[in-house]
Design an enzyme around this catalytic site. Sequence first.
Site, PDB file in Angstrom:
ATOM      1  N   HIS A 123       0.805  -1.223   0.000  1.00 12.49           N
ATOM      2  CA  HIS A 123       0.000   0.000   0.000  1.00 12.49           C
ATOM      3  C   HIS A 123       0.841   1.277   0.000  1.00 12.49           C
ATOM      4  O   HIS A 123       0.309   2.354   0.291  1.00 12.49           O
ATOM      5  CB  HIS A 123      -0.908   0.024   1.229  1.00 12.49           C
ATOM      6  CG  HIS A 123      -1.815  -1.155   1.359  1.00 12.49           C
ATOM      7  ND1 HIS A 123      -2.756  -1.474   0.412  1.00 12.49           N
ATOM      8  CD2 HIS A 123      -1.921  -2.109   2.332  1.00 12.49           C
ATOM      9  CE1 HIS A 123      -3.413  -2.558   0.790  1.00 12.49           C
ATOM     10  NE2 HIS A 123      -2.917  -2.968   1.946  1.00 12.49           N
ATOM     11  N   HIS A 128      -7.876  -4.307  -0.598  1.00 11.50           N
ATOM     12  CA  HIS A 128      -7.380  -5.676  -0.781  1.00 11.50           C
ATOM     13  C   HIS A 128      -8.255  -6.440  -1.763  1.00 11.50           C
ATOM     14  O   HIS A 128      -8.093  -7.644  -1.923  1.00 11.50           O
ATOM     15  CB  HIS A 128      -7.360  -6.429   0.553  1.00 11.50           C
ATOM     16  CG  HIS A 128      -6.644  -5.700   1.633  1.00 11.50           C
ATOM     17  ND1 HIS A 128      -7.315  -5.039   2.644  1.00 11.50           N
ATOM     18  CD2 HIS A 128      -5.334  -5.507   1.850  1.00 11.50           C
ATOM     19  CE1 HIS A 128      -6.423  -4.489   3.449  1.00 11.50           C
ATOM     20  NE2 HIS A 128      -5.219  -4.741   2.986  1.00 11.50           N
TER      21      HIS A 128
END
Length: 338
Positions: free
Chosen positions: A57, A223
């Site tokens: 991320h 995700h």
Amino acid sequence: MKKFINQADDFIPEMLAGIYLAHPDALRCVNDDPHCLARVGATPGKVAIVTGGGSGHLPLFLGYVGEGMLDGCAVGDVFQSPSPEQILAVTQAVDTGAGVLYLYGNYNGDIFNFDMAAEMAEMESDIRTRTVVAADDSAGAAPSGEGNASARRGVAGIFFVYKCAGAAAANGGCLDTVARVAQKAGERVRTLGVALSPCIVPRIGKPGFQIGDDEMEIGMGIHGESGIRRGPTLPARQIADEMMSWLLADSPCQSGDEVAVLINGLGATPLEELYLMYRHVHHTLSQSGIRVFRVWVGEFATAMEMAGMSISLMPVDEELKALLAREANTPMFRQFSA
């Protein structure tokens, strides 16, 4: 799978090694474990802020460790939580006696491991901790704006919480004050994303989900969690209108407010497209009687190579405006005083 990697198992250790080599004056690893990252130097008596979460991320989470923001980060594998022992090691390394604020996203694995680390920190090192969990994803809310906060994931809006809490700590606030500021910011932030493509976890080697070439999904998580709806790809104006309609129904923003705005790319969206989307966001806010205090555009919380973007809104008062405007200097984010 086309990625700049060697062996999939070595992806995160090699990535972390590169980060330490690139920023030796800013970041250090704790106890020779590259997954335990702390800023170089410490301010005696300053509240320390520790975050953590899965890799994949960047610049979230570790990219915000630095002056004016965070003090340490426990780094997990791609989309996986760090261990309690790693969180504890970071906690012990950054504590200067004023206590430690745990600030992370609303995911079960992170909650369990940070809670365990907090118990160990108190028992083993007599370190006082407080916890604030960011839960800004509007996809966890009903269209009316009602929804259980525990159902909201922590996504890009945590950037605002980091920024405000980090500034409060840098200003000399005590642990209770820093935690209050973080909670205040977190309760105000709302985020909604849209995905145009999937992403690939290196260990898996193939997309974890599929989106058709002519499809998009509004509200998908970072995700690949299911969103609000999937359908044909629409023009940018219509996507922005739908996202803003949902966000404004869920957000505490009201006509006459000032807001901070974050336009975040999810990994493979050009800046040109992000600014185009902000044009529509700005228009909608103006039509709603909401003034923009400040806007940040770029990549702040990604999902590997996912094509997509998110919009975050946070209504601000004078306290939050001053904290957002304070300078910060981290390897992946720098801001000068307004």
